[in-house]
Scaffold this active site. Structure first.
Site: not given
Length: 225
Positions: A11, A13, A123, A135
């Protein structure tokens, strides 16, 4: 002369992944970054990979060597309340958050140096959050998975932990796909900066983090209070 350590970061980017890669490069690590889009991070070796493509992730993992750390930071968020859930959203998040992390670490674990590190970015919502059940399901899965890996790898001195940030100032905060759950400023008064998550991650990867394993560390600016 100390050998340069090698970290694999996903991840890279944008967001937390980009911040982790930047921090590690600045600290002298050799970083291999995986992402769909080419990153702006200077000084890393980039491999283009869509983390939702598990065959591609497996192929990339097979080519990685001399690994000292893996940081899995790729992610996405879709939100909806019960009654409006779309199973395709759950499948997309499960594939990127859980399945790809499993495929990557499973594929490279025999080439992680003894005493190495694995950090999964979870998270704060992993314990439950209205409107984010899908999620939450994917992020909470990381806790059990990482703790199991920690038990399996402890004899090699490899630590495995989850860093679980609260609302972090990334593009994900304004993603239209999470319109059902707009972000709220945490009690300490500001959103978490990606660099702060990167700093905690770098600590776990460093010499002072060698005796922390099987843990989920929440970094939430008081959102859990």
């Amino acid at each position: 002369m100390a050998l340069v350590k090698h970290a694999v970061v996903t991840g890279v980017s944008s967001g937390i992944g980009a911040a982790v890669a930047t921090t590690l490069v600045d600290e002298g690590w050799r970083v291999t970054g995986l992402s769909r889009r080419e990153p702006a991070v200077v000084g890393l070796d980039w491999i283009q990979a869509d983390l939702a493509d598990l065959d591609r992730v497996s192929a990339v993992a097979a080519g990685l060597t001399d690994v000292d750390a893996v940081v899995y930071a790729a992610g996405l968020q879709r939100s909806a309340p019960l009654g409006r859930l779309n199973v395709a959203d759950l499948e997309a998040m499960w594939r990127v958050h859980v399945a790809a992390a499993e495929v990557l670490v499973n594929g490279v674990v025999d080439r992680i140096a003894d005493g190495g590190r694995i950090v999964l970015i979870g998270s704060r919502t992993m314990t439950g959050n209205a409107g984010k059940s899908q999620y939450v399901a994917t992020k909470s899965a990381l806790t059990g998975m990482s703790r199991s890996w920690a038990m399996e790898l402890v004899s090699r001195g490899i630590t495995v932990n989850v860093v679980a940030p609260g609302p972090t100032d990334t593009a994900m905060l304004g993603d239209p796909s999470r319109a059902h759950t707009p972000p709220r400023t945490p009690p300490l008064g500001s959103f978490i900066e990606p660099a702060e998550v990167a700093g905690l991650t770098a600590f776990l990867l460093g010499p002072l983090g060698r005796n922390i394993t099987g843990q989920t560390i929440v970094q939430c600016a008081g959102a859990s209070l």
